[in-house]
Design a protein around this motif. Sequence first.
Motif, PDB file in Angstrom:
ATOM      1  N   ALA A 325     -24.975  18.359  31.839  1.00 25.18           N
ATOM      2  CA  ALA A 325     -26.362  18.453  32.297  1.00 25.18           C
ATOM      3  C   ALA A 325     -27.024  19.749  31.849  1.00 25.18           C
ATOM      4  N   SER A 326     -26.303  20.871  31.988  1.00 25.38           N
ATOM      5  CA  SER A 326     -26.902  22.151  31.613  1.00 25.38           C
ATOM      6  C   SER A 326     -27.061  22.280  30.113  1.00 25.38           C
ATOM      7  N   VAL A 327     -26.098  21.776  29.336  1.00 24.34           N
ATOM      8  CA  VAL A 327     -26.225  21.818  27.880  1.00 24.34           C
ATOM      9  C   VAL A 327     -27.392  20.940  27.435  1.00 24.34           C
ATOM     10  N   GLN A 328     -27.509  19.776  28.017  1.00 23.08           N
ATOM     11  CA  GLN A 328     -28.608  18.878  27.677  1.00 23.08           C
ATOM     12  C   GLN A 328     -29.958  19.508  28.026  1.00 23.08           C
ATOM     13  N   SER A 329     -30.032  20.194  29.161  1.00 24.62           N
ATOM     14  CA  SER A 329     -31.271  20.868  29.554  1.00 24.62           C
ATOM     15  C   SER A 329     -31.636  21.961  28.559  1.00 24.62           C
ATOM     16  N   ALA A 330     -30.626  22.754  28.130  1.00 24.71           N
ATOM     17  CA  ALA A 330     -30.874  23.827  27.162  1.00 24.71           C
ATOM     18  C   ALA A 330     -31.324  23.249  25.826  1.00 24.71           C
ATOM     19  N   GLU A 337     -32.950  16.413  20.899  1.00 22.80           N
ATOM     20  CA  GLU A 337     -32.703  15.208  21.689  1.00 22.80           C
ATOM     21  C   GLU A 337     -31.499  14.471  21.099  1.00 22.80           C
ATOM     22  N   PRO A 338     -30.305  14.971  21.365  1.00 21.92           N
ATOM     23  CA  PRO A 338     -29.105  14.316  20.810  1.00 21.92           C
ATOM     24  C   PRO A 338     -28.770  13.027  21.545  1.00 21.92           C
ATOM     25  N   GLY A 339     -28.118  12.106  20.836  1.00 16.83           N
ATOM     26  CA  GLY A 339     -27.618  10.902  21.478  1.00 16.83           C
ATOM     27  C   GLY A 339     -26.373  11.217  22.290  1.00 16.83           C
ATOM     28  N   GLU A 340     -25.837  10.207  22.953  1.00 10.91           N
ATOM     29  CA  GLU A 340     -24.717  10.426  23.869  1.00 10.91           C
ATOM     30  C   GLU A 340     -23.491  11.011  23.174  1.00 10.91           C
ATOM     31  N   LYS A 341     -23.116  10.463  22.016  1.00 10.37           N
ATOM     32  CA  LYS A 341     -21.937  10.956  21.311  1.00 10.37           C
ATOM     33  C   LYS A 341     -22.158  12.362  20.764  1.00 10.37           C
ATOM     34  N   HIS A 342     -23.335  12.583  20.206  1.00 12.83           N
ATOM     35  CA  HIS A 342     -23.641  13.923  19.691  1.00 12.83           C
ATOM     36  C   HIS A 342     -23.626  14.952  20.815  1.00 12.83           C
ATOM     37  N   LEU A 343     -24.186  14.587  21.958  1.00 14.31           N
ATOM     38  CA  LEU A 343     -24.221  15.500  23.095  1.00 14.31           C
ATOM     39  C   LEU A 343     -22.814  15.869  23.533  1.00 14.31           C
ATOM     40  N   ALA A 344     -21.918  14.893  23.586  1.00 14.68           N
ATOM     41  CA  ALA A 344     -20.539  15.163  24.002  1.00 14.68           C
ATOM     42  C   ALA A 344     -19.865  16.139  23.048  1.00 14.68           C
ATOM     43  N   ALA A 348     -18.558  20.062  23.812  1.00 19.71           N
ATOM     44  CA  ALA A 348     -17.189  20.477  23.493  1.00 19.71           C
ATOM     45  C   ALA A 348     -17.194  21.752  22.667  1.00 19.71           C
ATOM     46  N   ARG A 349     -18.101  21.832  21.690  1.00 20.88           N
ATOM     47  CA  ARG A 349     -18.144  23.014  20.825  1.00 20.88           C
ATOM     48  C   ARG A 349     -18.682  24.245  21.581  1.00 20.88           C
ATOM     49  N   VAL A 350     -19.633  24.016  22.474  1.00 20.63           N
ATOM     50  CA  VAL A 350     -20.143  25.126  23.293  1.00 20.63           C
ATOM     51  C   VAL A 350     -19.012  25.706  24.136  1.00 20.63           C
ATOM     52  N   ILE A 368     -24.927  24.898  16.441  1.00 19.02           N
ATOM     53  CA  ILE A 368     -23.975  23.837  16.777  1.00 19.02           C
ATOM     54  C   ILE A 368     -24.661  22.472  16.718  1.00 19.02           C
ATOM     55  N   ALA A 369     -25.860  22.395  17.305  1.00 23.91           N
ATOM     56  CA  ALA A 369     -26.587  21.127  17.319  1.00 23.91           C
ATOM     57  C   ALA A 369     -26.934  20.674  15.902  1.00 23.91           C
ATOM     58  N   ASP A 370     -27.391  21.609  15.065  1.00 20.40           N
ATOM     59  CA  ASP A 370     -27.721  21.263  13.675  1.00 20.40           C
ATOM     60  C   ASP A 370     -26.503  20.674  12.965  1.00 20.40           C
ATOM     61  N   SER A 371     -25.342  21.310  13.199  1.00 20.99           N
ATOM     62  CA  SER A 371     -24.123  20.873  12.532  1.00 20.99           C
ATOM     63  C   SER A 371     -23.688  19.496  13.014  1.00 20.99           C
TER      64      SER A 371
END
Length: 504
Positions: A325-330, A337-344, A348-350, A368-371
């Motif tokens: 939740a906090s990573v998605q908020s950040a 706006e990552p999809g479910e798999k990308h968000l997971a 993990a990388r964070v 991390i998100a760009d990658s």
Amino acid sequence: MIVLFGYKNIRFLDTTLRDGEQTPGVSLTPVQKLKIAEELSAIGVNVIEAGSAVASEGEREAIKLISDAGLNAEICTYARAKTEDIDLAVKCGVDSVHLVVPVSDLHITKKLGKTREEVYAMAMETVAYAKERGLIVELSGEDSSRADQQYLARLFRDGVAHGADRLCFCDTVGLLTPEKTAEIIPPLCFAPLSIHCHNDLGLALSNTISALRSGATCAHTTINGMGERAGNVPFEEVVMVLEKLYGYDTGIDTTKIYALSTLVSQLTKIPLAANKPIVGGMAFTHESGIHAHGLLRDPTTYEPMSPETVGRKRRIVLGKHSGTASVQSALKELGYEPGEKHLAEIVARVKKVGDMGMKVTDADVMAIADSVMLLECKPVISLKQFTVVSGSNAIPTASATMVVNGTKVTGAATGTGPVDATIKVLQQSVAKFGDITLEEFHVDAINGGTDALVDVTVKMRKDGRVLTSRGARTDIVEASVEAVIAGMNRLLRDENENRRSNTD
């Protein structure tokens, strides 16, 4: 509202500019003292103890400057039981004197080398003299908590008979307990009574509240709890305890608390402890996944008050304790706006970065998100070279050559040090493409020794957007450049670019 506070108007005498300035290593200029006094008056403090007129010519200049400023607050100066101190107070144009008289046998005999009766006579004479000179008098018993309470009561009672307008009980070395305070305060209220607590054993706040509940009507405080040794009771804590826990309207503009705290910290060069209540860096900062998840649903789950109440904003930082939740908020705040798999995978990388003992900055999250999302991030800025000259006989100067949006830019700047000069030349080089200001600069040494790895974290702002980034090198200038360039690249990116997952 608590009944015990319902019948009286609690006032605040702030002594940041006198007792607070006695913090070892702190010395404020008259202009700096005036600036703090203006903010103390604006926030609603009733009395400002502007300094000690007997201390020095510079101190008298500062007190007079504040006295002549036309502030709403009453302006006060510290004075001893000596008529010459009163004369100096009058010359400074103050409204009142905080007339401090040693009252414990320890102070009377060991410090002054006098008897109780001699000190009593000095106090009565000086109170009467100050009243003759048109001053409001607050008669204060130094080391009251170790005094013979019958002697103290006599001195207070007769002081009022000689003209004292107010009284003050000083717990000079922080030896009171809340229970003892509740016992000894009521018999001393011959006039409006102030409580002046030091924090040597960590009970200054508890003792101050106990005194106010027991008959005292004024709290002596300092901003951030500054003062000698462990300091005085912190203004911001007394105010918010009264407001939040006792439902008492202090009349203080609490939304200005954090700005005032920050100003005093900057001018005195006394940093705030990260975990300090109300004004510390971590007071409204959250990382834990469970906490952050609760906060995003309802902030009251893990916050005793809204950060906006004291002029602050909530921060959710990312690290190994962060949840989805906090990573998605950040990410949402950063435009992703990552999809479910990308968000997971991003989560993990964070956590992996956090497990390495490193701070996770906004720039880290974006990288991390760009990658993960396979987004192409072309750097807006490319640093070709930079040079710094500094030394005992040289003004710190930095030069840099950069390519910004395809345009080669070369510049130079001076600063107070090599890091300051380097950051200034970087800011100047991108000024044409965006006004980026440095909000915060923080340095940590990762390990000991002269070859320590330095971790620099910066917070930068552009057009209302705030972003943190980090650089880690053995050279502090190189680490600073790395952090600033990383942050600038992210801030100068196209805000309208698509950062949404097309597929998982």
